[in-house]
Motif scaffolding. Structure first.
Motif, PDB file in Angstrom:
ATOM      1  N   SER A 271       0.735  16.569 -15.930  1.00 37.95           N
ATOM      2  CA  SER A 271      -0.144  15.710 -15.069  1.00 37.95           C
ATOM      3  C   SER A 271       0.425  14.252 -15.221  1.00 37.95           C
ATOM      4  CB  SER A 271      -1.544  15.716 -15.249  1.00 37.95           C
ATOM      5  OG  SER A 271      -2.123  17.041 -15.179  1.00 37.95           O
ATOM      6  N   GLN A 272       0.772  13.925 -16.253  1.00 39.55           N
ATOM      7  CA  GLN A 272       1.266  12.256 -16.621  1.00 39.55           C
ATOM      8  C   GLN A 272       2.622  12.230 -15.817  1.00 39.55           C
ATOM      9  OE1 GLN A 272      -0.259   9.821 -18.158  1.00 39.55           O
ATOM     10  NE2 GLN A 272      -1.456  10.395 -20.023  1.00 39.55           N
ATOM     11  N   ALA A 273       3.349  13.400 -15.626  1.00 36.14           N
ATOM     12  CA  ALA A 273       4.566  13.273 -15.250  1.00 36.14           C
ATOM     13  C   ALA A 273       4.652  13.361 -14.007  1.00 36.14           C
ATOM     14  CB  ALA A 273       5.539  14.458 -15.828  1.00 36.14           C
ATOM     15  N   LEU A 274       3.559  13.658 -13.205  1.00 34.92           N
ATOM     16  CA  LEU A 274       3.875  14.135 -11.812  1.00 34.92           C
ATOM     17  C   LEU A 274       4.285  12.831 -10.978  1.00 34.92           C
ATOM     18  CD1 LEU A 274       3.347  15.552  -9.031  1.00 34.92           C
ATOM     19  CD2 LEU A 274       0.845  14.988  -9.109  1.00 34.92           C
ATOM     20  N   LEU A 275       3.607  11.613 -11.033  1.00 39.38           N
ATOM     21  CA  LEU A 275       3.966  10.632  -9.983  1.00 39.38           C
ATOM     22  C   LEU A 275       5.112   9.594 -10.735  1.00 39.38           C
ATOM     23  CD1 LEU A 275       0.404   8.592  -9.486  1.00 39.38           C
ATOM     24  CD2 LEU A 275       1.600  10.439  -8.054  1.00 39.38           C
ATOM     25  N   SER A 276       5.627   9.952 -11.843  1.00 38.38           N
ATOM     26  CA  SER A 276       6.771   9.326 -12.415  1.00 38.38           C
ATOM     27  C   SER A 276       7.896   9.881 -12.140  1.00 38.38           C
ATOM     28  CB  SER A 276       6.660   9.179 -14.004  1.00 38.38           C
ATOM     29  OG  SER A 276       5.478   8.258 -14.338  1.00 38.38           O
ATOM     30  N   ILE A 277       7.624  11.271 -11.846  1.00 41.71           N
ATOM     31  CA  ILE A 277       9.020  12.206 -11.462  1.00 41.71           C
ATOM     32  C   ILE A 277       9.328  11.817 -10.176  1.00 41.71           C
ATOM     33  CG2 ILE A 277       9.665  14.535 -10.915  1.00 41.71           C
ATOM     34  CD1 ILE A 277       8.309  15.384 -13.578  1.00 41.71           C
ATOM     35  N   ARG A 278       8.111  11.624  -9.092  1.00 40.63           N
ATOM     36  CA  ARG A 278       8.232  11.219  -7.959  1.00 40.63           C
ATOM     37  C   ARG A 278       8.730  10.004  -7.407  1.00 40.63           C
ATOM     38  NH1 ARG A 278       5.881  14.332  -3.999  1.00 40.63           N
ATOM     39  NH2 ARG A 278       5.645  12.549  -2.557  1.00 40.63           N
ATOM     40  N   VAL A 279       8.482   9.044  -8.242  1.00 37.40           N
ATOM     41  CA  VAL A 279       9.239   7.835  -8.266  1.00 37.40           C
ATOM     42  C   VAL A 279      10.707   7.670  -8.789  1.00 37.40           C
ATOM     43  CG1 VAL A 279       9.287   5.424  -9.019  1.00 37.40           C
ATOM     44  CG2 VAL A 279       6.984   6.409  -8.338  1.00 37.40           C
ATOM     45  N   ALA A 280      10.873   8.537  -9.842  1.00 34.44           N
ATOM     46  CA  ALA A 280      12.400   8.618 -10.466  1.00 34.44           C
ATOM     47  C   ALA A 280      13.176   9.392  -9.348  1.00 34.44           C
ATOM     48  CB  ALA A 280      12.257   9.698 -11.613  1.00 34.44           C
ATOM     49  N   GLU A 281      12.685  10.341  -8.734  1.00 38.85           N
ATOM     50  CA  GLU A 281      13.488  10.972  -7.782  1.00 38.85           C
ATOM     51  C   GLU A 281      13.885  10.122  -6.426  1.00 38.85           C
ATOM     52  OE1 GLU A 281      11.663  15.724  -8.115  1.00 38.85           O
ATOM     53  OE2 GLU A 281      10.747  14.160  -6.652  1.00 38.85           O
ATOM     54  N   ALA A 282      12.833   9.351  -6.118  1.00 39.51           N
ATOM     55  CA  ALA A 282      13.151   8.260  -4.941  1.00 39.51           C
ATOM     56  C   ALA A 282      14.190   7.302  -5.445  1.00 39.51           C
ATOM     57  CB  ALA A 282      12.010   7.761  -4.584  1.00 39.51           C
TER      58      ALA A 282
ATOM     59  N   GLU B 277       0.999  -1.038   0.015  1.00 46.27           N
ATOM     60  CA  GLU B 277       0.212   0.282   0.015  1.00 46.27           C
ATOM     61  C   GLU B 277       0.759   1.238  -0.125  1.00 46.27           C
ATOM     62  OE1 GLU B 277      -3.334   0.452   2.611  1.00 46.27           O
ATOM     63  OE2 GLU B 277      -3.617  -1.599   2.755  1.00 46.27           O
ATOM     64  N   ALA B 278       0.815   2.176  -0.976  1.00 42.89           N
ATOM     65  CA  ALA B 278       1.447   3.303  -1.024  1.00 42.89           C
ATOM     66  C   ALA B 278       0.693   4.509  -1.733  1.00 42.89           C
ATOM     67  CB  ALA B 278       2.637   2.937  -1.963  1.00 42.89           C
ATOM     68  N   ASP B 279       0.504   5.650  -1.052  1.00 41.96           N
ATOM     69  CA  ASP B 279      -0.015   6.832  -1.895  1.00 41.96           C
ATOM     70  C   ASP B 279       1.482   7.708  -2.342  1.00 41.96           C
ATOM     71  OD1 ASP B 279      -0.761   9.170  -2.730  1.00 41.96           O
ATOM     72  OD2 ASP B 279      -2.133   9.583  -0.678  1.00 41.96           O
ATOM     73  N   LEU B 280       1.482   7.544  -3.467  1.00 42.83           N
ATOM     74  CA  LEU B 280       2.864   8.186  -4.254  1.00 42.83           C
ATOM     75  C   LEU B 280       2.684   9.801  -4.190  1.00 42.83           C
ATOM     76  CD1 LEU B 280       3.146   5.824  -7.053  1.00 42.83           C
ATOM     77  CD2 LEU B 280       4.697   5.559  -5.009  1.00 42.83           C
ATOM     78  N   LEU B 281       1.738  10.082  -3.651  1.00 44.37           N
ATOM     79  CA  LEU B 281       1.592  11.869  -3.376  1.00 44.37           C
ATOM     80  C   LEU B 281       2.054  12.072  -2.121  1.00 44.37           C
ATOM     81  CD1 LEU B 281      -1.361  12.469  -5.506  1.00 44.37           C
ATOM     82  CD2 LEU B 281       0.752  13.311  -6.184  1.00 44.37           C
ATOM     83  N   ALA B 282       2.136  11.383  -1.156  1.00 47.04           N
ATOM     84  CA  ALA B 282       2.434  11.371   0.070  1.00 47.04           C
ATOM     85  C   ALA B 282       3.968  11.571   0.492  1.00 47.04           C
ATOM     86  CB  ALA B 282       1.859  10.381   1.092  1.00 47.04           C
ATOM     87  N   ASP B 283       4.446  12.719   1.366  1.00 40.97           N
ATOM     88  CA  ASP B 283       5.683  12.936   1.421  1.00 40.97           C
ATOM     89  C   ASP B 283       6.215  11.554   2.130  1.00 40.97           C
ATOM     90  OD1 ASP B 283       5.380  15.503   0.591  1.00 40.97           O
ATOM     91  OD2 ASP B 283       4.986  16.304   2.778  1.00 40.97           O
ATOM     92  N   GLY B 284       7.577  11.315   1.413  1.00 37.67           N
ATOM     93  CA  GLY B 284       8.531  10.400   1.942  1.00 37.67           C
ATOM     94  C   GLY B 284       8.004   8.888   1.503  1.00 37.67           C
ATOM     95  N   VAL B 285       6.682   8.725   0.860  1.00 31.87           N
ATOM     96  CA  VAL B 285       6.476   7.399   0.540  1.00 31.87           C
ATOM     97  C   VAL B 285       6.857   6.660  -0.533  1.00 31.87           C
ATOM     98  CG1 VAL B 285       4.314   5.949  -0.447  1.00 31.87           C
ATOM     99  CG2 VAL B 285       4.038   7.608   1.467  1.00 31.87           C
ATOM    100  N   PRO B 286       7.306   7.446  -1.777  1.00 27.09           N
ATOM    101  CA  PRO B 286       8.037   6.846  -2.970  1.00 27.09           C
ATOM    102  C   PRO B 286       9.419   6.394  -2.283  1.00 27.09           C
ATOM    103  CG  PRO B 286       7.188   8.713  -3.583  1.00 27.09           C
ATOM    104  CD  PRO B 286       7.038   8.789  -2.127  1.00 27.09           C
TER     105      PRO B 286
END
Length: 359
Positions: free
Chosen positions: A120-131, A65-74
Motif C-alpha cells: 500500500s505504501q508503494a502504490l503512489l510512489s511507483i506511479r510517480v516513479a513510472e511517470a 492539484e493532482a489525483d495521483l491515482l487517476a490515469d495519466g495524472v502523474p
C-alpha cells in the motif's frame, strides 16, 4: 517559474517538509506542492509562503492539484512542472496505523509488522516513479513511504531512487541531540525495526540495537547510553519529515551534505551518507564495509518482513504467518513483474479489514 522541488502529498509528513523548508531555506528555492485535497493544498501553500515571510527566507510555494491515482495524472504533472527533485510523500496508507488497534487491518499490522503495509505504501510512489522514467528527465526521486523496504521494490522495477527520509534519521538525530554534538560526529546503521524499542520505556527495551559510532568509536551499549532517548508511540514526524529538509535544500542548491537516510539507491535499511556532486553515496564508519552494512540491515527483514530477492518479492517470519491467516496466496509473495496486481489484492484486503472492528 521553475519547480526546484515537487512535493507530492498534503498530509502531516508533507506539511512538515514544506514548513521546515519555509523556515530554514538560505538559497532561493521554489516548491510546488501537489495533491488532491484542495483545502489542505491551499493551506500548505498559504502557510508555507507565510512562514517564509515570517522567517525571512527566500522560499516560495505554489499548488498543483493532482489525483495521483487517476490515469495519466502523474505523467501530466511531471510534464507540466518539470521538477529537478521529487519528494513523494503521498500514501493511501497513513502512518497513524502504527498507533491504532481499532480495526482488523490495524490488528493485522500490529501482529505482522509494518511490512504488511509495504504494498500500500508503494502504490503512489511507483506511479510517480513510472511517470518520471517515462518522461526521460533527469529527476532526483525520493520516496517517503516506508523507504527501508519500498525503495528496493522501486529499484527492482527499474526506476531510479535516491533515498527516503526519516527512520534511521529519527534515531541518528535524536542520539546526536542527546549527546549535545553536531550530527556529523555520529554515524550509525539502523533499520526501521530499531525504532520500536525506543518507543518503549527504557526498562522494557531488548533485542538487537542499531550500530552507533561517535567520533569513530563504536558505542558498546546503545541501550544504556541512550536510555533517556524516548520516541513517541505515534509517527515521529517532527524528526522524520524534518530530516529530509537539509538534504533537499542542499541538493537544490548544489551543495554538499552529510547525514543519514533510509533506502539509499534501494538498499535495505538506513545508512550514513554524503551528498557529493549531486550524488548520494554511502559514508560508512571506518572499518565497516558496504557488504557488512547491507547484511546488518537486510537481516531484520529476512527474519520478519518483506524482501526483494531477484525477480521475486517474499514475505518472511511473522509477516508471512500473519498474512497467511487472511490470504494464503498473498502470504506466498509475488513476482516483481506482478507488483501492481499484488498491490490491488493488498488494497482489497486492507479496505475489507479496515471496515471491521478488531476483536
Amino acid at each position: 517559474m521553475t519547480t526546484d522541488i515537487l512535493l507530492t502529498g498534503t498530509g502531516g509528513f508533507a506539511g512538515r517538509i514544506a514548513f521546515d523548508i519555509a523556515a530554514t531555506a538560505k538559497e532561493p528555492v521554489h516548491v510546488t506542492v501537489a495533491g488532491r485535497n484542495r483545502d489542505r493544498l491551499r493551506w500548505l501553500v498559504t502557510a508555507g509562503n507565510g512562514r517564509a515571510a515570517l522567517f525571512g527566507t527566500p522560499a516560495r510555494f505554489a499548488a498543483y492539484e493532482a489525483d495521483l491515482l487517476a490515469d495519466g495524472v502523474p505523467d501530466a504533472m511531471i510534464a507540466a512542472l518539470a521538477p529537478k527533485i521529487v519528494a513523494q510523500a503521498a500514501s493511501v496508507q497513513t502512518s497513524q496505523v502504527i498507533a491504532s488497534r481499532e480495526s482488523r487491518w490495524a490488528r493485522l499490522v500490529a501482529d505482522g509488522g509494518l511490512a504488511i503495509t509495504a504494498p500500500s505504501q508503494a502504490l503512489l510512489s511507483i506511479r510517480v516513479a513510472e511517470a518520471i522514467t517515462r518522461s526521460g528527465r533527469a529527476i532526483s526521486f525520493f520516496n517517503c513511504g516506508f523507504p527501508d523496504v519500498v525503495n528496493g521494490l522501486i529499484r527492482a522495477l527499474g526506476h531510479g531512487i535516491v533515498s527516503g527520509f526519516g527512520n534511521i534519521a529519527i534515531l541518528s538525530n535524536a542520539f546526536a541531540g542527546h549527546e549535545g554534538i553536531a550530527s556529523d560526529r555520529l554515524k550509525m546503521l539502523a533499520h526501521y525495526q530499531n525504532l520500536a524499542t525506543f518507543r518503549q520505556a527504557p526498562a522494557e527495551r531488548s533485542g538487537s540495537t542499531p550500530r552507533v559510532f561517535v567520533d569513530g568509536a563504536e558505542v558498546a551499549d546503545v541501550y544504556a547510553r541512550y536510555r533517556d532517548v524516548q520516541l513517541t508511540r505515534e509517527p515521529a514526524i517532527e524528526l522524520s519529515g524534518a530530516s529530509g529538509v537539509p538534504l533537499l535544500l542542499a541538493l537544490a542548491a548544489g551543495k554538499a551534505w552529510t547525514g543519514h537516510v533510509p533506502g539509499p539507491n534501494g538498499l535495505p535499511g538506513g545508512y550514513p551518507v554524503r551528498l557529493e556532486g549531486g550524488a548520494l553515496v554511502l559514508d560508512l564508519p571506518d572499518g565497516v564495509t558496504e557488504a557488512e552494512a547491507v547484511a546488518f540491515n537486510a537481516a531484520y527483514e529476512a527474519n520478519g518482513g518483506m524482501v526483494v530477492e531477484g525477480d521475486d518479492v517474499i514475505f518472511t517470519g511473522k509477516t508471512r504467518e500473519a498474512l497467511a491467516r487472511y490470504d494464503a496466496a498473498i502470504s506466498g509473495g509475488f513476482a516483481v513483474a506482478d507488483t501492481m496486481a499484488a498491490i490491488d489484492r493488498f488494497e482489497a484486503l486492507r479496505a475489507s479489514l479496515s471496515r471491521e472492528a478488531a476483536a
